[in-house]
Write a protein that holds these residues in place. Sequence first.
Motif, PDB file in Angstrom:
ATOM      1  N   ASP A 234       0.884  -1.175   0.000  1.00  0.00           N
ATOM      2  CA  ASP A 234       0.000   0.000   0.000  1.00  0.00           C
ATOM      3  C   ASP A 234       0.913   1.214   0.000  1.00  0.00           C
ATOM      4  N   PHE A 235       0.847   2.027  -1.057  1.00  0.00           N
ATOM      5  CA  PHE A 235       1.828   3.104  -1.188  1.00  0.00           C
ATOM      6  C   PHE A 235       1.218   4.289  -1.931  1.00  0.00           C
ATOM      7  N   GLY A 236       1.785   5.465  -1.638  1.00  0.00           N
ATOM      8  CA  GLY A 236       1.286   6.665  -2.310  1.00  0.00           C
ATOM      9  C   GLY A 236       1.962   7.911  -1.788  1.00  0.00           C
ATOM     10  N   GLY A 237       1.593   9.024  -2.378  1.00  0.00           N
ATOM     11  CA  GLY A 237       2.155  10.316  -2.016  1.00  0.00           C
ATOM     12  C   GLY A 237       1.611  11.382  -2.948  1.00  0.00           C
ATOM     13  N   LEU A 238       2.377  12.435  -3.155  1.00  0.00           N
ATOM     14  CA  LEU A 238       1.917  13.562  -3.957  1.00  0.00           C
ATOM     15  C   LEU A 238       2.773  13.736  -5.205  1.00  0.00           C
ATOM     16  N   LYS A 239       2.108  13.942  -6.327  1.00  0.00           N
ATOM     17  CA  LYS A 239       2.745  14.302  -7.587  1.00  0.00           C
ATOM     18  C   LYS A 239       2.010  15.519  -8.135  1.00  0.00           C
ATOM     19  N   HIS A 240       2.751  16.559  -8.483  1.00  0.00           N
ATOM     20  CA  HIS A 240       2.130  17.818  -8.919  1.00  0.00           C
ATOM     21  C   HIS A 240       1.118  18.306  -7.887  1.00  0.00           C
ATOM     22  N   GLY A 241       1.371  18.003  -6.612  1.00  0.00           N
ATOM     23  CA  GLY A 241       0.517  18.500  -5.537  1.00  0.00           C
ATOM     24  C   GLY A 241      -0.728  17.686  -5.279  1.00  0.00           C
ATOM     25  N   TYR A 242      -0.918  16.569  -5.995  1.00  0.00           N
ATOM     26  CA  TYR A 242      -2.124  15.752  -5.824  1.00  0.00           C
ATOM     27  C   TYR A 242      -1.745  14.302  -5.559  1.00  0.00           C
ATOM     28  N   GLY A 243      -2.654  13.590  -4.858  1.00  0.00           N
ATOM     29  CA  GLY A 243      -2.300  12.331  -4.253  1.00  0.00           C
ATOM     30  C   GLY A 243      -2.474  11.096  -5.109  1.00  0.00           C
ATOM     31  N   SER A 244      -1.660  10.103  -4.764  1.00  0.00           N
ATOM     32  CA  SER A 244      -1.837   8.731  -5.241  1.00  0.00           C
ATOM     33  C   SER A 244      -1.989   7.841  -4.022  1.00  0.00           C
ATOM     34  N   ASP A 245      -2.664   6.712  -4.202  1.00  0.00           N
ATOM     35  CA  ASP A 245      -2.824   5.737  -3.125  1.00  0.00           C
ATOM     36  C   ASP A 245      -3.348   4.466  -3.768  1.00  0.00           C
ATOM     37  N   THR A 246      -2.554   3.431  -3.751  1.00  0.00           N
ATOM     38  CA  THR A 246      -3.002   2.167  -4.337  1.00  0.00           C
ATOM     39  C   THR A 246      -2.505   1.003  -3.500  1.00  0.00           C
ATOM     40  N   SER A 247      -3.244  -0.072  -3.506  1.00  0.00           N
ATOM     41  CA  SER A 247      -2.858  -1.298  -2.796  1.00  0.00           C
ATOM     42  C   SER A 247      -3.015  -2.488  -3.731  1.00  0.00           C
ATOM     43  N   ARG A 248      -2.043  -3.357  -3.678  1.00  0.00           N
ATOM     44  CA  ARG A 248      -2.117  -4.662  -4.317  1.00  0.00           C
ATOM     45  C   ARG A 248      -1.521  -5.681  -3.355  1.00  0.00           C
TER      46      ARG A 248
END
Length: 376
Positions: A234-248
Amino acid sequence: MSSPNQPAPFTADDYRARMERAAASAAAAGLAGVLVAPGPDMVHLTGYRPTADTERLTLLVLAAGQDPVLVVPTLEAPDAEKCAGASALTLRDWTDGKDPYAVTAPLLDAKGRFGISDNAWAMHLLGLQQLLPGTSYASLTEALPMLRAVKDAAELDRLAAAGAAADATYEEILKVRFSGRRETEVAADLARLLTEYGHSQVDFTVVGSGPNGANPHHEAGDRTIERGDMVVLDFGGLKHGYGSDTSRTVHVGEPTPEEQRVHDIVREAQAAGCDAVRPGAACQDIDRAARAVITEFGYGDRFIHRTGHGIGVTTHEPPYMIEGEEQRLVPGMCFSVEPGVYLPGRFGVRIEDIVTVTEDGGRRLNATARELAIVE
């Protein structure tokens, strides 16, 4: 002109429209206005991010029928004047030794009720209350939970780019060796890949192997991943000020029939949650759809968290996909759909995508395979 890897910056008009919507929403909710402290709400509404979290009062004041005002310390004013939304608001500065609440109080209805950022300093709120005892306040999460929930086209583009970067990270992590390595080593690979694919900030890299996967928010530890382990990523963060969040969830070597079955159940539940996304549905409907599948197969008591959360300029924000949340979905909302099953002492499974509400349904912003991947 923006490049394919760098979106066009938000304009003063974008920020003006956001501030106007916030003020109108406050009025519709019976509030006299909105008070915004430094943090995600201020970045979203003005583009201004103070260089340091300081005890000096910085506050955006929004109210229907009056121009937006940003109260700032004089020594921070030059930076505030450079923010993208500066031309859409009025700056009012105060110098050390002066009372910042005396500067701010005339901007407020002395008997009004205001929504205020959740992260506002208590001493600032108390300072305003001392000068304006007739005012009252409610947290923005309580008073205006949908303040940042509906994204415009430019915001959706940024969220899609962040999701694509997280997808690329997952595709690459499948190529690394898991067995014989510590969870922290795989977590470091995830953080490195997110950065390589354009993230400016990595918020979390959960690697839960074997029994650690039964803890949904397990921090990657020193456990050595072994052949036969199920591993929740489960990982994510910010790119261009907007978030990612995904789990596999992946498996080191071939899974047992039970492990495969539990994964298939979670995958079916996640698909059901995504399929339930449409304008007019309630947030709780997404939770109900996913939870019904897991309950049907006898694991209802092992699905121990909400089905999803909003995402935007932070990786977790309203709305929340949970029983009792009757907020209706509208196009432009973005949130996770992430059911899971957790078997204490044994293993866990979670599958997560970010989904945006469209005019006639929902669209996933993550596209990687959801089948159980086999890693070495």
